[in-house]
Design an enzyme around this catalytic site. Structure first.
Site, mmCIF file in Angstrom:
data_model
loop_
_atom_site.group_PDB
_atom_site.id
_atom_site.type_symbol
_atom_site.label_atom_id
_atom_site.label_comp_id
_atom_site.label_asym_id
_atom_site.label_seq_id
_atom_site.Cartn_x
_atom_site.Cartn_y
_atom_site.Cartn_z
ATOM 1 C CB CYS A 91 -0.174 2.555 6.504
ATOM 2 S SG CYS A 91 -1.876 3.127 6.228
ATOM 3 C CG HIS A 178 -1.066 -1.778 5.116
ATOM 4 N ND1 HIS A 178 -0.584 -1.710 6.404
ATOM 5 C CD2 HIS A 178 -2.024 -0.828 5.018
ATOM 6 C CE1 HIS A 178 -1.237 -0.765 7.075
ATOM 7 N NE2 HIS A 178 -2.106 -0.208 6.251
ATOM 8 C CD GLU A 180 1.916 -4.127 6.939
ATOM 9 O OE1 GLU A 180 1.125 -3.455 7.628
ATOM 10 O OE2 GLU A 180 2.424 -3.704 5.881
#
Length: 241
Positions: A91, A178, A180
Site C-alpha cells: 500500500c 493489504h 496482512e
C-alpha cells in the site's frame, strides 16, 4: 535471510489488543520470516548493510507529504535500489516505490477503495508459486500510483486500480492491497473513518466481505519473490539516517 520491516504507522491503541500491531500482522502473514521491526514513522531507520531484504508497510499518510521521516524514507528506498537489495512495498510502501524512483502518486478520482477487491493478473511472474489468473485482496487506500517509474512491469490490475502489483527489475515488488489485514481489522478502520469515506462506499465494502481475500496466496508470492536468487547485492559504505 535478514529482513527489516519498515513500519510506517501505528495501529490505534483501542485496536491493538484485538488485532495486533503491524509487526504482529506481518508476522502472521509471513510466519517463516524473521522480521526486525523498525518504526521509520518515528525516525528509526536500520543500516542497509545489516539486512538482505526490506518490507515497507501501509500508512495513513501520503508518500508526497513533506514530513521529515517520509522524505527520509524516499531517500532510503533509493539507497536500497542502488544497493540492489530486495524490497516489498505494501500500500503506502507500494506507492513509496513509485514516488521514490521517478513515478507519481496522487489521490484517485475514484475516491477510497476499501473492502475486498479482485485483481486480474496481466501476466505470470516466473517466481510465483501459485499461477493464479486473479486474486482477491483487502484494500484501504485513497492514493494510487498514477505514473510509473522507469523499467516497471505491471502484473495485476483492476478497473478501479490500474496498478495493483508491479515490479522494478528483480529487486522491487509493490502490492497496493493489504494481504496482512483481516476483514475485522479492515472493517474497524474504515468504519472509524465512515464520515470521511462516505456511507455508500462503506456499505459496498461490507457487502464485499462475502468474498474471501487470497492472503495465503499473496503470502506465498511475497515469500517466493524474496527468496528468488539474484546476483549478490552491492554493499554501501555507510548506513542512512
Amino acid at each position: 535471510m535478514r529482513v527489516a520491516l519498515l513500519v510506517c504507522d501505528h495501529v490505534k491503541d483501542e485496536l491493538v489488543e484485538e488485532h495486533g500491531d503491524y509487526p504482529m500482522m506481518f508476522g502472521r502473514l509471513l510466519p517463516k520470516l524473521s522480521l526486525d521491526p523498525w518504526f521509520v514513522c518515528d525516525g528509526q531507520f536500520p543500516d542497509i548493510n545489516d539486512y538482505d531484504a526490506f518490507i515497507c508497510t501501509g500508512s495513513k499518510y501520503s508518500v508526497y507529504e513533506e514530513i521529515d521521516w517520509i522524505v527520509g524514507l524516499a531517500d532510503f528506498v533509493r539507497a536500497i535500489h542502488i544497493a540492489q537489495k530486495k524490497f516489498v512495498g505494501i500500500c503506502f510502501g507500494h506507492q513509496m516505490i513509485a514516488h521514490a524512483l521517478g513515478g507519481q502518486v496522487k489521490k484517485s478520482a475514484r475516491g477510497y477503495l476499501i473492502g475486498v477487491h479482485q485483481f486480474e493478473m496481466k501476466d505470470q511472474p516466473s517466481w510465483a508459486i501459485d499461477q493464479a489468473t486473479s486474486f482477491n485482496v483487502l484494500m484501504l487506500c485513497q492514493d494510487q500510483v498514477h505514473d510509473l517509474p522507469p523499467d516497471t512491469k505491471v502484473w495485476a490490475s483492476s478497473p478501479s486500480c490500474e496498478v495493483g502489483m508491479f515490479t522494478i527489475g528483480p529487486h522491487f515488488l509493490g502490492i497496493q492491497g493489504h494481504p496482512e489485514y483481516t476483514k475485522d481489522f479492515n472493517r474497524s478502520v474504515f468504519e472509524n473513518r465512515s464520515e470521511r469515506i462516505g456511507e455508500k462506499i462503506v456499505l459496498e465494502a461490507v457487502k464485499s466481505f462475502n468474498h474471501q481475500p487470497d492472503s495465503l496466496a499473496l503470502s506465498h508470492l511475497i515469500s517466493a519473490f524474496l527468496s528468488e536468487s539474484n546476483k549478490k547485492p552491492r554493499s554501501l559504505n555507510r548506513g542512512l539516517m
